[in-house]
Motif scaffolding. Structure first.
Motif, short mmCIF file in Angstrom:
data_model
loop_
_atom_site.label_atom_id
_atom_site.label_comp_id
_atom_site.label_asym_id
_atom_site.label_seq_id
_atom_site.Cartn_x
_atom_site.Cartn_y
_atom_site.Cartn_z
N MET A 26 13.63 -1.53 1.10
CA MET A 26 13.38 -0.10 1.18
C MET A 26 14.69 0.60 1.53
O MET A 26 15.68 -0.04 1.86
CB MET A 26 12.34 0.21 2.26
N GLY A 27 14.68 1.94 1.48
CA GLY A 27 15.83 2.69 1.98
C GLY A 27 16.69 3.34 0.92
O GLY A 27 17.82 3.75 1.19
N TYR A 28 16.14 3.48 -0.28
CA TYR A 28 16.85 4.20 -1.35
C TYR A 28 17.23 5.60 -0.86
O TYR A 28 16.40 6.29 -0.29
CB TYR A 28 15.94 4.28 -2.57
N PHE A 74 4.16 -1.91 6.65
CA PHE A 74 4.74 -3.15 6.14
C PHE A 74 5.64 -3.82 7.18
O PHE A 74 5.74 -5.04 7.22
CB PHE A 74 5.49 -2.90 4.84
N ARG A 78 2.06 -6.03 8.20
CA ARG A 78 2.13 -7.04 7.15
C ARG A 78 2.67 -8.36 7.71
O ARG A 78 2.44 -9.43 7.17
CB ARG A 78 3.03 -6.54 6.02
N PRO A 107 -0.43 11.59 0.01
CA PRO A 107 -1.11 11.28 -1.25
C PRO A 107 -0.92 9.85 -1.73
O PRO A 107 -1.56 9.45 -2.71
CB PRO A 107 -0.49 12.28 -2.24
N PHE A 108 -0.06 9.08 -1.09
CA PHE A 108 0.08 7.67 -1.48
C PHE A 108 -1.22 6.91 -1.25
O PHE A 108 -1.50 5.94 -1.93
CB PHE A 108 1.19 6.98 -0.68
N SER A 111 -3.22 2.78 2.14
CA SER A 111 -2.37 1.59 2.26
C SER A 111 -1.03 1.94 2.90
O SER A 111 -0.41 1.11 3.54
CB SER A 111 -2.12 0.95 0.89
N HIS A 112 -0.60 3.18 2.70
CA HIS A 112 0.70 3.61 3.22
C HIS A 112 0.58 4.44 4.50
O HIS A 112 1.59 4.85 5.05
CB HIS A 112 1.48 4.39 2.16
N SER A 276 -8.56 7.20 5.34
CA SER A 276 -8.64 8.39 4.50
C SER A 276 -8.98 8.00 3.06
O SER A 276 -8.30 7.17 2.47
CB SER A 276 -7.29 9.13 4.50
N HIS A 277 -10.03 8.57 2.56
CA HIS A 277 -10.27 8.50 1.11
C HIS A 277 -10.03 9.88 0.50
O HIS A 277 -10.44 10.14 -0.62
CB HIS A 277 -11.69 8.01 0.83
N VAL A 279 -7.60 12.71 -1.08
CA VAL A 279 -6.35 12.69 -1.82
C VAL A 279 -5.61 14.00 -1.57
O VAL A 279 -6.17 15.07 -1.83
CB VAL A 279 -6.59 12.50 -3.33
N GLY A 280 -4.40 13.89 -1.08
CA GLY A 280 -3.63 15.10 -0.87
C GLY A 280 -2.49 14.89 0.12
O GLY A 280 -2.30 13.80 0.66
N SER A 281 -1.77 15.98 0.34
CA SER A 281 -0.53 15.96 1.11
C SER A 281 -0.77 15.60 2.57
O SER A 281 -1.92 15.52 3.04
CB SER A 281 0.10 17.35 1.06
N PHE A 284 -2.69 18.26 4.30
CA PHE A 284 -4.08 18.22 3.83
C PHE A 284 -4.86 17.11 4.53
O PHE A 284 -6.02 17.30 4.94
CB PHE A 284 -4.09 18.02 2.31
N TYR B 95 -3.30 13.06 -7.08
CA TYR B 95 -2.24 13.19 -6.08
C TYR B 95 -2.22 14.53 -5.33
O TYR B 95 -1.86 14.59 -4.16
CB TYR B 95 -0.90 12.94 -6.76
N ASP B 97 -3.50 18.19 -3.57
CA ASP B 97 -4.50 18.41 -2.53
C ASP B 97 -5.91 18.51 -3.10
O ASP B 97 -6.15 19.19 -4.10
CB ASP B 97 -4.18 19.70 -1.75
N PHE B 184 15.10 -1.48 -4.23
CA PHE B 184 16.44 -1.20 -3.70
C PHE B 184 17.46 -2.09 -4.38
O PHE B 184 18.41 -2.55 -3.76
CB PHE B 184 16.45 -1.39 -2.17
#
Ligand SMILES: Cc1ncc(C[n+]2csc(CCOP(=O)(O)OP(=O)(O)O)c2C)c(N)n1
Lengths: 301, 272
Positions: A26-28, A74, A78, A107-108, A111-112, A276-277, A279-281, A284, B95, B97, B184
C-alpha cells in the motif's frame, strides 16, 4: 493525517538509522519519497499481512524500529495472531500504522471499514493504542511512538483533516487533552471524531450551552485519572467514536465510571454493533449510523 | 468459434467496458484498470460457461462464480446486469450516496453476488468449501474463482491450493488474472511469481495458460475436462481497452476527468 505521519517518520528516519518501514503493498502517492530517500530501510512485503508482521518482528528483535503501513483492517485483523504473538507476546518494537479509521473508506464497503480495531487492540497486553484526531496529534504521537520500545498501534484517518489544536498545543501520550472549557456537558472524543466533536461543541455554544471537549487520543494506556476528575464535575458525560459501541472509547470510560462508585449521566455514541450495508461516502455512512448530527439533549437550566 | 459469435462476444465486452467507464466516471471511484483486465474472462464465463439462471439466482444446482479480487466489482456488476440479474439502471446506482452497488462485494446488495468480499486472499478458500459441499451432496454445480496475481502473494491462497488438490476437487476452476501489476509496483518486482505455471503444477493442479483477452483460448481452457482442480493462468493487460490506461499503476487508483472520459469513450466507440 497520512501526510503528517509520513513526513514525521521521514524526519525520524533521518535522525535514527534504525527506523525501518514495511508496506504491505500500500502507500501509492504517500510512501514514494521515503522509498527513494531510504531504499535500504524500506520493504514492500507484497500483499501478505501475516508474513509482514512476522518479518517486522524479526527485524525488530534484530535492533530495528519497524513501522508497518496498510489499511486498518488488513494491518490489524488480517494478521491478528501475528500481532498478538510475534509483536505483543514477544514485546517487539513494531508500530502498526493503519489508515481509514471507522468508515473513512465509505463507499468501498464494510471490508474496508474498521469498527472493531480499537476493541481488539486495547485488549492485547503490551500494546499501546494511539488514535490521533488531527495533524497536531498525529505528528506528536508519531514522535512519541518512536520512544516506546514495545508494540504500538496508530489509528489514522485519511488525508486533509483540519487542525483542531493550535500549533503550540503539547500532546502527551497517555494523557487526555482538553480542547475547550465548559460547564454544561463533557464530550470525550477519540480518533477521527475529534473534528466532529469540535463542530458539535461550536453548535452548542451558539445555543448557549458550554461544553468541555476532551480529546482522548491515547486509548491505551488509558488516562483513568482524567476521567475520574471529569466525573467529579458532576455534569453529563458523552463519548463519541467512529467505532463499534462495544469495546472502544465508550467502554473504556464506562469502566472508569463504574468503578468510581459515583453516579453521573453518561451516554456512548458510536456505531451500533452492525456492519454497514449502506452504499455511500464517509459522511453518509455516519448519517446512517446516527453519528453525524449532535444528539438532541434537553438541558435543565 | 464462429466469427459472428466471436464478434458478438467482442461487442458485449466493449459494452461492459463502456458501462464500467460510465460508473467510474459518475462515482469518481478507483480500480478501473483492475476491472478492464477481466472483461473477456467475465464475458466468456457468463455467456458460455456458467450454468446459471438470472431468473432463479438462488437455484441450489447453479454454478457459482466468486470474484475474489472484489475491487474489480464494476466489471462484475456490468455483466450481471447485461445478462439479466438486475436492471441495467442499477449501474447508475453504484458507489454514490444512498445507492445500491458498493465498491467491493456485498452479497446482500443484488442477486448474483455469491459472497461478500474485499479483502484479498479469501475467495479461493470459500470456493474450496463450496466445492466440497457440492461434491458431498452430488450437486452438479461447479465453482469458479477469479484471483488477481498480486492476491497470490497471500499465504491463504496457497493453503487453499494445497487442500483443493489434496481433495482432488474436480468441480473447482481458478482463473488467475495475470495482469502483472498490483498496488504498489509490478507484480514480479514486488514478489517474483515465476515460474507460475510450474508452481501450480507442483501443487497438483491441471494448468492452462491463455491470452485472457482471447475468447477462443478462454473457451477451450474453461471447457477442457479435468479430474482434479484446474487453474487457468490468463495473461491480461491492466486497463485493457483504453490506450492511456493500459499497463499503468496510476489507473489502479485514478478516476477519469472529463477529457479523459471523452477520450476513453471515443476509443471504445471506435471499437464498435
Ligand atoms: C488483504 C488485503 N490487503 C490489501 C488490500 C488492498 N488492495 C486492494 S487491490 C490491491 C492489489 C491490487 O493488485 P492485484 O491483486 O494484482 O489485482 P489487480 O488490481 O492487478 O487486478 C490491494 C493491495 C486488500 N484489498 N486486501
Amino acid at each position: 493525517m497520512r501526510t503528517t505521519f509520513i513526513n514525521t517518520l521521514r524526519d525520524l528516519a533521518r535522525k535514527d538509522e534504525r527506523v525501518f518501514l514495511i508496506t504491505i503493498d500500500m502507500g501509492y502517492s504517500v510512501l514514494e519519497q521515503f522509498r527513494e530517500e531510504f531504499p535500504d530501510r524500506f520493504l514492500n512485503t507484497g500483499i501478505a499481512e501475516q508474513n509482514a508482521i512476522g518479518v517486522a518482528a524479526g527485524l525488530a528483535l534484530s535492533g530495528k524500529i519497524v513501522y508497518v503501513y496498510s489499511i486498518i483492517p488488513f494491518v490489524t485483523m488480517r494478521c491478528f495472531e501475528q500481532v498478538r504473538l510475534d509483536l505483543a507476546y514477544n514485546n517487539a518494537n513494531v508500530k502498526l500504522v493503519g489508515i481509514g479509521a471507522g468508515m473513512t473508506y465509505g463507499p468501498f464497503g464494510a471490508s474496508h471499514h474498521s469498527i472493531e480495531d480499537i476493541a481488539i487492540m486495547r485488549s492485547i497486553p503490551n500494546m499501546t493504542v494511539l488514535c490521533p484526531g488531527d495533524p497536531i496529534e498525529t505528528e506528536q504521537l508519531t514522535r512519541q511512538s518512536y520512544e516506546i520500545k514495545s508494540p504500538v498501534y496508530i489509528r489514522l484517518g485519511k488525508n486533509g483533516e483540519p487542525k483542531i489544536h493550535s500549533e503550540e498545543t503539547k500532546i502527551k501520550l497517555g494523557y487526555a487533552t482538553q480542547v475547550t472549557e465548559g460547564n454544561d456537558l463533557i464530550l470525550i472524543t477519540t480518533s477521527n471524531m475529534l473534528e466532529k466533536g469540535k463542530k458539535w461543541v461550536d453548535e452548542w455554544k451558539e445555543e448557549g450551552i458550554s461544553v468541555r471537549l476532551i480529546s482522548m487520543h491515547t486509548i491505551k494506556p488509558f488516562d483513568v485519572q482524567a476521567v475520574k476528575e471529569l466525573i467529579d464535575h458532576n455534569i453529563p458525560i458523552i463519548t463519541l467514536e467512529e467505532h463499534n459501541i462495544i469495546g472502544g472509547l465508550g467502554s473504556a470510560v464506562a469502566e472508569v465510571i463504574a468503578e468510581s462508585g459515583k453516579a453521573v449521566s453518561f451516554k456512548r455514541i458510536g456505531v451500533p454493533d452492525k456492519y454497514s450495508h449502506y452504499v455511500g461516502s464517509h459522511e453518509f455512512q455516519r448519517e446512517k449510523f446516527g453519528i453525524a448530527k449532535k444528539p438532541d439533549i434537553k438541558f435543565r437550566k | 468459434m464462429q466469427t459472428d459469435e466471436n464478434e458478438k462476444l467482442k461487442a458485449l465486452a466493449n459494452t461492459i467496458r463502456k458501462h464500467v467507464l460510465n460508473m467510474v466516471m459518475h462515482a469518481q471511484s478507483s480500480h478501473i484498470g483492475a476491472s478492464y483486465s477481466i472483461v473477456e474472462i467475465l464475458v466468456t464465463l457468463y455467456t458460455n460457461i456458467l450454468k446459471i439462471d438470472p431468473k432463479n439466482p438462488t437455484d441450489p444446482y447453479r454454478d457459482k462464480f466468486l470474484l475474489s479480487k472484489a475491487h474489480g466489482s464494476t466489471a462484475l456488476y456490468a455483466i450481471l446486469a447485461e445478462v439479466g440479474f438486475f436492471p441495467l439502471e442499477y449501474l447508475n446506482r453504484y458507489y454514490v450516496d444512498d445507492s445500491i452497488l458498493p465498491g467491493h462485494l456485498d452479497r446482500e446488495s443484488v442477486p448474483g453476488i455469491e459472497f461478500s468480499m474485499g479483502s484479498l486472499g479469501h475467495g479461493l478458500s470459500v470456493g474450496v468449501g463450496m466445492a466440497i459441499a457440492n461434491r458431498q451432496t452430488k450437486n452438479p454445480g461447479r465453482i469458479f474463482v477469479l484471483l488477481s496475481d498480486g492476491e497470490c502473494n497471500e499465504g491463504s491462497v496457497w493453503e487453499a491450493i494445497m487442500l483443493a488438490s489434496h481433495l482432488k476437487l474436480a468441480n473447482l476452476t481458478v482463473i488467475v488474472d495475470y495482469n502483472k501489476i498490483q498496488s504498489f509496483g509490478r507484480t514480479n518486482e514486488v514478489i517474483n511469481q515465476e515460474p507460475v505455471l510450474d508452481r501450480w503444477r507442483a501443487f497438483g493442479w491441471d494448468v492452462w495458460e491463455v491470452d485472457g483477452h482471447n475468447f477462443d483460448g478462454l473457451l477451450d481452457a474453461l471447457r477442457a475436462p479435468h479430474t482434479g482442480p484446474k487453474v487457468i493462468i490468463a495473461h491480461t493487460v491492466k486497463g485493457k481497452g483504453v490506450s492511456f490506461m493500459e499497463d499503468t499503476l496510476d489507473w489502479h487508483y485514478k478516476s477519469p476527468n472529463k477529457e479523459q472520459y471523452e477520450q476513453a469513450m471515443h476509443e471504445l466507440e471506435n471499437l464498435d
